[in-house]
Structures are given as C-alpha cells and as structure tokens.
Design an enzyme around this catalytic site. Structure first.
Site, short mmCIF file in Angstrom:
data_model
loop_
_atom_site.label_atom_id
_atom_site.label_comp_id
_atom_site.label_asym_id
_atom_site.label_seq_id
_atom_site.Cartn_x
_atom_site.Cartn_y
_atom_site.Cartn_z
N ASP A 1 0.87 -1.17 0.00
CA ASP A 1 0.00 0.00 0.00
C ASP A 1 0.91 1.22 0.00
OD1 ASP A 1 -2.14 1.67 -0.07
OD2 ASP A 1 -3.24 0.74 1.56
C1 NOJ Z 1 -4.01 3.95 -0.05
C2 NOJ Z 1 -5.18 3.03 0.09
O1 NOJ Z 1 -5.14 2.35 1.33
C3 NOJ Z 1 -5.28 2.01 -1.03
O2 NOJ Z 1 -6.46 1.27 -0.88
C4 NOJ Z 1 -5.20 2.68 -2.36
O3 NOJ Z 1 -5.37 1.76 -3.39
C5 NOJ Z 1 -3.87 3.39 -2.45
N1 NOJ Z 1 -3.78 4.39 -1.41
C6 NOJ Z 1 -3.66 4.05 -3.81
O4 NOJ Z 1 -4.44 5.15 -3.93
#
Ligand code: NOJ
Length: 761
Positions: free
Chosen positions: A295
């Site tokens: 993430d």
């Molecule tokens: C953080 C989020 O937790 C995740 O779900 C997302 O896909 C990413 N950012 C990218 O935006």
C-alpha cells in the site's frame, strides 16, 4: 517505436533458446511460451532494471498519502527513461498514459511497458453505488456487471489495473473504509469478491475492455483497533483464518492478478513485512502467481511502526516477506540494488518479484501492444456512455434497503399529494457520489430532488433545513460539519406543516467515510438530528431517506419515524434510483450486509458472534453477558431488509436427520409472496455447529438465493450443505469438519428464520 521493435526482436530471439533454469520456478501458468519470454527478459535485465520493475510511482500529484518531496517530476521522468519504473498510478486519460508509456517503451533500454494502476473503486466516470451499498443487493450478477462497466471506462482511458476490490471484512462501523467493502460476513464477502474480480478481469485479460484487479488489503485491515484508521490489529488464529482470510482466498481462486498488502500490523508484525501472510499463505499455500503491491508507502512505514530501523532494513524485510512492488515509497528504488550488491539479499528474490510483475504485463497484452489501452476514439465513445448510466441505475435501485415502513407511507401516492422534501443532501449532486471517485466530475449525481421532480403528479416543495457540512470539501481534506447553524430550520418546519408527507434526506457527507474517515459517533452528523426532531413535532408523516457510507445508530429515528429507507451513496444515478423506490416503480429488495448498532458502544457488533458462557439471564440476577444500559441486540441485524410485499417461509425440510461427514445435505424451503406486489427476496441459510473444538458462532451464513416471486406465487429453494460449508479452520490452521449436532436456519434475515436440526456422524 524503433525501440519497441528492437526490444521485442531481442525477446523473440531469446525465446528461441530454451532457458534450462526456467523449470526452477513454480509456474501455474499454462502458457509456457510466456514463461520463457519472461525468463529470457529477466536474463537481459540489470539489477537496477529489475528493481525498477518493482518500483511504482504516483503520477505528478499527491493523491492519498504523503510523498517525499525529493520525488519530483523531473526525477520520475529520469527514472522512466532509465527503465527504473515498472508502474505508475494516478496517471489517467489516453494522452497522459500514452506520454508516460512512450518514455518507458521508446526511451528506456529494454522498453518494458508500464502497468498503469488507478483506484477504480465503484466506477471511473460513471459511478455505481459505493461497494457497501452494492453488497446490500446480494445480487452477484449485477455486482459483476457494475465492475465490468467500471473496467470498460477505466480501460478506455489508458488504465489497465484497478486497486479493487477491497475484500476486508469489518465489524466496526467506526472504520470509514467499511464503505469500500462487502460488509461483515466472510461467505457473502467471498462471493462478492469473486463477482467483482470477474467483472473487472472478464474471461480474458488480454481483451482491451478488461483490467487486472487487486484483492486488498492483505490482511486484517478491517480489524483496526477501535475502528481508528491505520491502527494496530490484534486478532487470533481463528478470526484470521475463519473470518479475515476467506474472501482473499476466494480472490486468489478467482485468479485475481494482484494483491495489495495493508498499512496495519497484525500481532506485532506490519503485514508488509509478513512472510507468513505473503509467502507462506498467499504464494505457497494458495499458489498465487500474480504479484503483491505494497500500500502507499507501507514499506517505508515499517520504520514508524518500529519494525525497521531505516529504509534499507525496511526494503530487506519487505522483499524477503514477498512484497513485490513498492507503491510511491522510494524504498526499493533507493535501497534494493545495493542490498543485492552487498549480498544481503539474493538476486533470486528480485527475479521472483519481477517474474510475477512481467507475467501480469504479458497477460494484459502490453508486450504485444503497449498502447492498446490508449485509443482516443474508444475513450470518447466509452466514458460516460448512456448504457453505463442504465447499468449503474439498475445497480443503485437494487442496493436500496427498506428499513421500516409503517402507516402505509411508502410507496408514495403518485398524485394529489403535497410533499415537502427536506435536507441539504436532498438537493446535493456531489455527496451521493460517495468517497473514492478520483476521476468523476463534481456535482454529477442526479440529486433526490431532481429524481423526485420527474414525478409530476404531486406538488413538491424543497427546503434545505440545514447544511450538513461547511464549505466545499476535497477528497484529501477533512469534512467540516455544520454543528451550529439552524437558521433555515424554520422554513423547513413551515413546509413540513403544510405537507401531506415529508421526505427527509439526511446522513453523512460523501467524504465522511472512506480512507482516514474514522468516526466515534454514529449518529446523524451535525444538526440533522435536531432538524429531524423539529420537523417531527409538526408532521409525523416522515419518510427518512438515509445517505451514508457506514451503518448509523439511528435509534431515535427507528422509534419515531414511520418509514426509513437506506439509500447509502448510490453514485451517478442516486436521485432516479431513490425516486423510483419511493414511488414504488421499483420494489426494494436489498438486505443489510452489515449490522446496524443501537449505539456506538455496541461496536463491534455482528451477527456471527460467539455465545459466551453466560448468554442468557438464567437466574434473574445481573451476572450474564449484557449491557446495563442497552440491549445486546442490534437496531437492524445483518441480512435484514423489507419489501413493499411480504414473504412467508414454510416447509423447511432436510433430506434426512443424520449424515456422514462428506455427504451432501439438501435443505429446502418454500417461500410465498403473500402481499399484493411482485417482489424479490434474498432467502438466506445459516448454520450453527453446536459444539466445536474451537467454539462456533451462533449463526454462520452458508447459502443464499435471490428469488423473484409474483403475487400469490410460492417458490421452493434447495440449498446444499457439505463438508466445505460445515467445516472451519482450527488453531493449527487446518480445515476440519467435526461430527456432532447442527442447526440450520432459513429466512429473510439473520434473525427471522425457520429452524431444523441434523447430526453429522
Ligand atoms: C491507499 C489506500 O489504502 C489504497 O487502498 C489505495 O489503493 C492506495 N492508497 C492508492 O491510492
């Protein structure tokens, strides 16, 4: 273009020479040819180019997290040219995608195409309901179709990879991201995960209208302590294996191409650094041959967690643990090559990650034509196509849950009525789009006001009453809630006084749920409860339409308001869907995918709880498992939802009373439409394993069927139970089915059921 031709030529020469080492790799892919190409390409790559494939950069703006300021655009361009970038996110639109792809393919040494990721969570431009709402439909076909529409639009703007579906189970309405998942149940969650993946990926990933999906966030993110975003998770083996992991396993079985790990730790280990989850379970046990994306900066965040002392150690831990690609974290790109050169990390680990990443790129057809998703004509034709509006309207209607309907208020009469429509959300064209809508334009939802205006037979007066929020809120900002301004109450009260029926649209702002939007209060935000009570004093014929991204604690409303409609945030077609349900042109059939509490103190509250040693008030004294200030029961249980017609359940039958482990058990029930409208009913089957070596929940969903039943008609549904549905993971992580007594329940919710018994020998 010269460059692509060159590198593809190199590749095809290399394919000719069979690589003896290729058999070393565990390959679940039938396409041996692709595996050979990958092996050949890896042989050509320098360590830096391998690390580059494992590096994902954000586009040229900050989206959902902080990015180091040294990550300037100039540096990103330079890295693209060097072949040090494997993927980009938040680059969208054919023109933008083509421009970065062109650098990767035509200016880097090997010309390896980028995979372009984006959070296509509930649509790209044309928005479906938020995922939690869609899940309330229990309609797997329509959910799949909604994901297909999202994939069509996204793929038309150059995107070939979505960071969806989120398959995190959560029992905590305080956690803002419940809007993005399928609710609290692992069985329903698993089926919805599969439907969404199928919708995004289709049958053939090389089809230009399909995109790779991501099962996220692996794992446990939905169990953040106290519902606070990014918090620790502390769960035992049984909860991990029986509740959290099943939807991820289902996703792997559905051939999802990527997994995303999560920000949380579990039992002291940040999951980004968990070999147990990413290698032992995902890649070894489940044979997953796609890749794991971190993430946003979660590799680097292991330093804040206190699990890695610096970026170097974070890189080492993450790559050993099986995190294949670093999302905007700058850790792999800055540390990994040196770690290999210093002999701290085996180059094989890089090869494994790169192989996984290249495999997905091959499957997407990016090596055949890196610009295959970059077609301006397709972009124009597909994005916002009217057919997509029809599809999201259909999904939106099916997502609505009728929570209460007394005094025959609903459906509304179509003529001769004076209707007062009250609440800022009623005229709002932005908030109903919900959270996670990075590419849709602001103010593009059909508002409830607009939807109701298309019914001309009544007189309709709209009064705001009070704002929900103050000012305009962007996706990355905190919502400021109006907690004081009641200056427009009086106008609303006067309108209500003169009306036959009052429709009030109240609830959360669209950005009060989603990432980083945890709440400690689950009531109607701001002054809306006061507005509801003030209007109620002058007119009790109120239909309350809720807009929200999570279960709300609306106990007062449940006691006083005769009709309540759960309309979540339904996306682009919100107003039309709500109006069609209010006027009875669509008979609601949604069922809650998450329990609604009476108050926040009951959270986490969920239907598949354990019985405890003191479940009932046997002795009449105080010493049993309960609260002294409220009921144990929820306000609205999981699986609950009404219709404008009624259904009667009878004749629950099993094909025996004793079965051997492994034998199929047939459970049938008759469902009759006893009301005066055709309708749809989600028939739900639950079991209870009465005695287990690991205590079993009081109910577990093990089957459901969505039936259309005409007035007066009866239908018989037959479910099949077997070892797979009756078993569970023990604390040695083994799936077992234990002999003993079981109960089976069938009904229209998790509490209103018929019941029978059987024994497993
Ligand atoms: C953080 C989020 O937790 C995740 O779900 C997302 O896909 C990413 N950012 C990218 O935006």
């Amino acid at each position: 273009m010269k460059k692509i031709i060159l590198s593809l030529a190199v590749l095809s020469v290399l394919i000719g020479c069979k690589n003896e080492n290729s058999s070393m790799h565990v390959v679940n892919n039938d396409n041996q040819d692709v595996e050979l190409k990958i092996d050949s390409l890896i042989k050509l790559m320098t360590i830096e180019e391998k690390v580059g494939q494992m590096n994902q950069y954000n586009g040229f703006w900050d989206a959902t997290g902080p990015s180091p300021k040294n990550g300037t655009a100039a540096k990103k361009y330079e890295h693209l040219r060097k072949g040090w970038v494997g993927s980009m996110l938040n680059v969208r639109g054919v023109e933008q995608v083509r421009s970065v792809q062109k650098i990767a393919v035509e200016e880097s040494r090997l010309g390896i195409p980028l995979i372009i990721g984006f959070d296509v969570i509930h649509g790209y431009k044309t928005l479906s309901p938020i995922p939690l709402a869609e899940s309330a439909s229990w309609d797997l076909k329509t959910i799949q179709e909604s994901a297909r529409v999202a994939a069509l639009e996204a793929s038309a703007v150059g995107i070939n990879w979505t960071f969806a579906p989120m398959v995190d189970i959560s029992r905590d309405a305080r956690w803002g991201r419940v809007m993005e998942g399928a609710g609290e149940d692992p069985y329903l969650g698993s089926l919805i995960a599969k439907a969404r993946i199928k919708g995004f990926q289709g049958d053939d990933l090389s089809d230009v209208g399909t995109i790779a999906a991501t099962a996220k966030h692996f794992a446990g993110y939905g169990f953040a302590e106290a519902g606070r975003e990014y918090n620790s998770v502390d769960i035992g083996t049984s909860t991990l294996h029986n509740i959290v992991l099943p939807p991820f396993k289902a996703a792997a079985e559905a051939d999802v191409k990527t997994f995303m790990n999560s920000f949380n730790e579990i039992n002291g280990v940040p999951v980004t650094g968990s070999s147990y989850l990413q290698r032992n379970i995902l890649k070894d046990k489940w044979n997953f041959n796609g890749f794991v994306i971190s993430d946003w900066a979660s590799i680097r965040e292991m330093i804040s967690w206190g699990h890695a002392k610096d970026k170097k150690q974070a890189a080492e831990i993450a790559v050993i643990a099986g995190s294949d690609m670093d999302m905007e974290g700058y850790v792999y790109i800055e540390e990994l090559a040196q770690l290999v050169k210093d002999g701290v990390i085996e180059e094989d680990l890089l090869d494994d990650a790169v192989r996984r990443i290249l495999r997905v790129k091959f499957e997407l057809g990016l090596f055949d034509d890196p610009y295959r998703y970059c077609d301006e004509v397709r972009e124009k034709e597909i994005v916002g196509n009217p057919k997509h509006h029809e599809a999201v309207l259909d999904m939106a209607k099916k997502s609505i849950v009728l929570l209460k309907n007394e005094k025959n208020l609903l459906p509304l009469k179509k003529e001769g009525q004076k209707i007062a429509l009250i609440g800022a959300l009623a005229a709002d064209k932005n908030s109903p789009l919900g959270s996670w809508r990075l590419a849709s334009d602001d103010n593009t939802a059909v508002s409830v006001l607009e939807g109701m205006q298309s019914y001309k037979g009544n007189s309709l007066v709209y009064k705001k009453g009070a704002d929900v929020s103050i000012g305009k809120t962007a996706f990355i900002e905190e919502v400021k809630i109006n907690t004081t301004d009641k200056s427009e109450f009086q106008e609303a009260i006067t309108a209500a006084k003169n009306a036959d029926v009052v429709v009030m649209v109240l609830g959360e702002h669209g950005f009060q749920s989603g990432e980083a939007r945890s709440r400690t209060n689950l009531q109607l935000p701001g002054v809306q409860q006061d507005l509801l009570e003030a209007v109620y004093k002058v007119n009790q014929n109120i239909v309350l339409v809720l807009n929200n991204g999570r279960p709300l604690a609306i106990t007062w409303a449940d006691e006083h308001i005769p009709a309540i409609v759960e309309a979540w945030q339904l996306g682009t077609q919100t107003g039309n869907a709500v109006a069609q349900v209010l006027y009875g042109d669509y008979n609601p059939s949604g069922k809650l995918p998450m329990t609604f509490p009476r108050n926040v103190g009951q959270v986490p509250i969920y239907y598949n709880y354990k019985n405890t040693g003191r479940p009932i008030n046997k002795e009449g004294n105080v010493f049993w498992s309960h609260y002294i200030d409220t009921e144990n029961t929820p306000l609205y249980p999981f699986g609950y939802g009404l219709s404008y017609t009624t259904f009667e359940y009878s004749n629950l039958k099993l094909n025996g009373s004793k079965f051997n482990v492994g034998e199929d058990i047939k459970v049938s029930v008759e469902v009759k439409n006893t009301g005066n409208r055709d309708g749809k009913e989600v028939v739900q089957l639950y079991i209870r394993d009465l005695v287990g070596s690991i205590t079993r929940p009081v109910k577990e969903l093990k089957g459901f069927e969505l039936l259309e039943i005409k007035v007066g008609e009866s239908k018989t549904v037959t479910f099949t139970l077997n070892s797979a549905t009756l078993g569970f993971y023990n604390n040695q992580e083994k799936f077992i089915t234990e002999p003993g007594d079981f109960k089976v329940f069938v009904g229209g919710s998790s509490i209103k059921t018929l019941e029978a018994n059987f024994e497993l020998e």
